[in-house]
Design an enzyme around this catalytic site. Structure first.
Site, PDB file in Angstrom:
ATOM      1  N   ASP A  98       0.861  -1.175   0.000  1.00  0.00           N
ATOM      2  CA  ASP A  98       0.000   0.000   0.000  1.00  0.00           C
ATOM      3  C   ASP A  98       0.898   1.226   0.000  1.00  0.00           C
ATOM      4  OD1 ASP A  98      -2.392   1.599   0.432  1.00  0.00           O
ATOM      5  OD2 ASP A  98      -3.253  -0.191   1.371  1.00  0.00           O
ATOM      6  N   ASP A 199      -3.166   4.674  -2.303  1.00  0.00           N
ATOM      7  CA  ASP A 199      -4.247   5.233  -1.492  1.00  0.00           C
ATOM      8  C   ASP A 199      -4.685   6.607  -2.033  1.00  0.00           C
ATOM      9  OD1 ASP A 199      -5.604   4.787   1.219  1.00  0.00           O
ATOM     10  OD2 ASP A 199      -4.813   6.805   1.495  1.00  0.00           O
ATOM     11  N   GLU A 254      -6.480   4.027  -5.912  1.00  0.00           N
ATOM     12  CA  GLU A 254      -7.800   4.252  -5.308  1.00  0.00           C
ATOM     13  C   GLU A 254      -8.266   5.649  -5.703  1.00  0.00           C
ATOM     14  OE1 GLU A 254      -9.897   4.104  -0.914  1.00  0.00           O
ATOM     15  OE2 GLU A 254      -8.010   5.138  -1.201  1.00  0.00           O
ATOM     16  N   HIS A 327     -11.239  -3.156   3.198  1.00  0.00           N
ATOM     17  CA  HIS A 327     -11.188  -2.821   4.620  1.00  0.00           C
ATOM     18  C   HIS A 327     -12.009  -1.589   4.980  1.00  0.00           C
ATOM     19  CE1 HIS A 327      -8.391  -0.235   2.630  1.00  0.00           C
ATOM     20  NE2 HIS A 327      -8.289   0.511   3.714  1.00  0.00           N
ATOM     21  N   ASP A 328     -12.562  -0.900   3.976  1.00  0.00           N
ATOM     22  CA  ASP A 328     -13.374   0.297   4.237  1.00  0.00           C
ATOM     23  C   ASP A 328     -14.854   0.046   4.018  1.00  0.00           C
ATOM     24  OD1 ASP A 328     -11.081   1.876   4.654  1.00  0.00           O
ATOM     25  OD2 ASP A 328     -10.925   2.355   2.522  1.00  0.00           O
TER      26      ASP A 328
HETATM   27  C1  NOJ Z   1      -8.411   5.192   1.931  1.00  0.00           C
HETATM   28  C2  NOJ Z   1      -8.087   4.011   2.771  1.00  0.00           C
HETATM   29  O1  NOJ Z   1      -8.533   2.853   2.143  1.00  0.00           O
HETATM   30  C3  NOJ Z   1      -8.709   4.251   4.119  1.00  0.00           C
HETATM   31  O2  NOJ Z   1      -8.678   3.121   4.937  1.00  0.00           O
HETATM   32  C4  NOJ Z   1      -8.014   5.421   4.740  1.00  0.00           C
HETATM   33  O3  NOJ Z   1      -8.666   5.766   5.939  1.00  0.00           O
HETATM   34  C5  NOJ Z   1      -8.009   6.641   3.828  1.00  0.00           C
HETATM   35  N1  NOJ Z   1      -7.743   6.319   2.458  1.00  0.00           N
HETATM   36  C6  NOJ Z   1      -6.967   7.612   4.278  1.00  0.00           C
HETATM   37  O4  NOJ Z   1      -5.684   7.086   4.048  1.00  0.00           O
END
Ligand code: NOJ
Length: 558
Positions: A98, A199, A254, A327-328
């Site tokens: 990551d 990210d 992302e 994970h989000d």
């Molecule tokens: C996206 C990530 O997937 C998330 O878990 C994170 O809180 C935010 N970006 C900030 O890095």
């Protein structure tokens, strides 16, 4: 057809804190992952995406990095990391790290220096501005509630943080900062990593002058001024020239708020930026106008429209990533399937739905077991900073109803994905011998890897088959996509076409029976069922099928 190994791969995401704890401190670690590599090999995946393991004060569980070239103590040492990499490589799997470079931790040395004085050599590594009329420089809101600006007494200026105030945004306008990042990436690539998941990479360029969102509210969503900003493609092309193009690697960015048009540039097939991006359009289908916590039921017609748009608009131009979990996000089986009566059937159906589309599929840990959302009684049982900040803003300061907000947390909270991996039916699901940092989902006695590995009909076994099919049939990777039965209220069906072969993918998205009728213009000489989640009945005819609840089938027509 531009063939690439990363188009033919399946990626498995590990959230290290929750995967496997080897030393009993309640927190997953690198050695714990290494102990489970045979499990991953057995599943058949090609690439592991490892959520951040770098040094971090853990304000946002590792997405706030204080040293990009060192390992977080809870997770182990650099030697442990090297063993993990070797263990993956010796089994023929790759490692994607990551990369979190829209922001760092406020405890990173760059920021410690930057905040000291206005003429510090690191000052311009971050985005500092004086206040306006005693208020923040603009009205942007952080993704984690409240203003995106934090006042710093030392130099009497504000710094920008699109996430928590311990995650200051890096200033990509500064070429010296960009060079530092490219050097750091090269350092990891030289250590042997095979790629990066980047990210929120489409937030790195902010609009000139950092304008306030129109409307005059003190706090407003300024997304249009920092998502897909004016210089983002320039930066990614530079990164590609300086770093990415020198390695045979996998990259995925992302990109919240990116359209397929944006994606066709970020993930262009000429390879001048990234390999693929994560879109959020399908993840937003159950959000109302108030955003993520304003939960509304999603509609199958919208899912068809959004997925089809991305499939068709990137065709021949770019490459999709395919995911329903990370994970989000809440667990897919609770969100798009049925996590009670038809948990197994619907998890298999959703896996089929996704893996048969064009793009690189991502599996999030526990998805292959059909892990579900969780409901903790008390807010105190939740760990996520996003949940706590939102609760404070809405309930404590905003007087919204506690039960209503808890319900939104049950449906959308990120901790749904972060409960420990369920390995077996022993205490704490075999995740730790200590006290887990986040409680285990109480359903682990039934839903766990040990049970799944013994059962030829498990979701795990089914995912093995999905992955294997991808290796056997080029059409699954490279075939073009077309939606069929567009108006059917409960079936999502589509075809994939490659030369004289066609796949017909049929998914019943409901707990009711449904009838599938093959469109008359699809003709064939032979039809073979590649995979199905109910026992196949010999006398079934593809031209008219009675599907059971959440039934799925994939036919290969010749
Ligand atoms: C996206 C990530 O997937 C998330 O878990 C994170 O809180 C935010 N970006 C900030 O890095």
């Amino acid at each position: 057809m531009n063939k690439k190994w990363w188009k033919e791969s399946v990626v498995y995401q590990i959230y290290p804190r929750s995967f496997n704890d080897s030393n009993g401190d309640g927190i997953g670690d690198l050695k714990g992952i290494t102990l489970k590599l045979d499990y991953l090999k057995e599943l058949g995946i090609d690439v592991v995406w490892l959520s951040p393991v770098y040094k971090s004060p853990n304000d946002d569980n590792g997405y706030d990095i204080s040293d990009y070239q060192d390992i977080m103590d809870e997770f182990g040492t650099m030697k442990d990391w090297e063993e993990l990499l070797d263990g993956l490589h010796s089994r023929g799997m790759k490692l994607m790290m990551d990369l979190v470079v829209n922001h760092s931790s406020d405890e990173h040395n760059w920021f410690v220096e930057s905040r000291k004085s206005k003429d510090n050599e690191y000052r311009d590594y971050y985005i500092w501005r004086p206040g306006k009329d005693g208020e923040e420089p603009n009205n942007w809101t952080s993704f984690f509630s409240g203003s995106a600006w934090q006042y710093d007494e030392q130099t009497e200026e504000y710094f920008l943080h699109l996430f928590s105030k311990k995650q200051p945004d890096l200033n990509w306008e500064n070429p010296v900062l960009r060079k530092e990042i490219y050097n750091m990436m090269t350092w990891w690539l030289e250590k042997g990593v095979d790629g990066f998941r980047m990210d929120v990479i489409n937030l790195i360029s902010k609009a000139d002058g950092l304008p306030s969102a129109p409307g005059g509210k003190r706090y407003d969503w300024g997304g249009e001024f920092f998502m897909n900003g004016p210089r983002v493609h320039e930066y990614l092309q530079e990164m590609n020239r300086e770093v990415l193009s020198k390695y045979d690697m996998i990259t995925v960015g992302e990109c919240p708020g990116a359209s397929p048009e944006d994606a066709a540039r970020y993930a262009n097939d000429e390879g001048t930026e990234l390999n693929m991006i994560f879109t959020f359009e399908h993840m937003d289908l159950d959000s109302g106008p108030g955003g993520k916590w304003n939960v509304k039921p999603w509609k199958l017609a919208d899912l068809k429209q959004v997925m089809t748009k991305w499939q068709k608009e990137l065709e021949g131009r770019g490459w999709n990533s395919l995911y329903l979990n990370n994970h989000d996000q809440p667990r897919m089986v609770s969100r798009f399937g049925n996590d009670t009566e038809y948990r197994v059937e619907s998890a298999k159906m959703l896996g089929t739905f996704l893996h048969m589309m064009q793009g690189t599929p991502y599996i999030y840990q526990g998805e292959e077991l059909g892990m579900t959302n969780v409901r903790f009684d008390s807010l105190e049982d939740y760990n996520d900073i996003e949940i706590h900040n939102m609760y404070r803003e809405k309930v404590i300061e905003g007087n919204e109803d506690h039960d209503k907000i808890m319900n939104a947390i049950y449906i959308k909270g990120r901790d749904n994905a972060r409960t420990p991996m369920q390995w077996d039916d022993s205490k704490n699901a075999g995740f730790t011998t200590g006290t887990p940092w986040l409680k285990v989902n109480p359903n682990y006695r039934e839903i766990n890897a040990e049970n799944a590995l013994k059962d030829p009909d498990s979701i795990f076994s089914y995912y093995q088959k999905l992955i294997k099919l991808r290796k056997e049939h080029e059409i699954i990777v490279y075939g073009t996509y077309d939606l069929i039965l567009e108006d059917h209220p409960s079936i999502y069906a589509y075809t994939r076409t490659l030369e004289d072969e066609k796949l017909v993918v049929i998914c019943n998205f409901t707990g009711e029976e449904a009838t599938f009728r093959l469109p008359e213009n699809i003709t064939y000489n032979s039809a073979e069922v590649l995979i199905e989640n109910y026992r196949f009945e010999e006398n079934d005819s593809l031209s008219s099928l009675d599907l059971k609840p959440y039934e799925t089938r994939v036919y290969l027509l010749k």
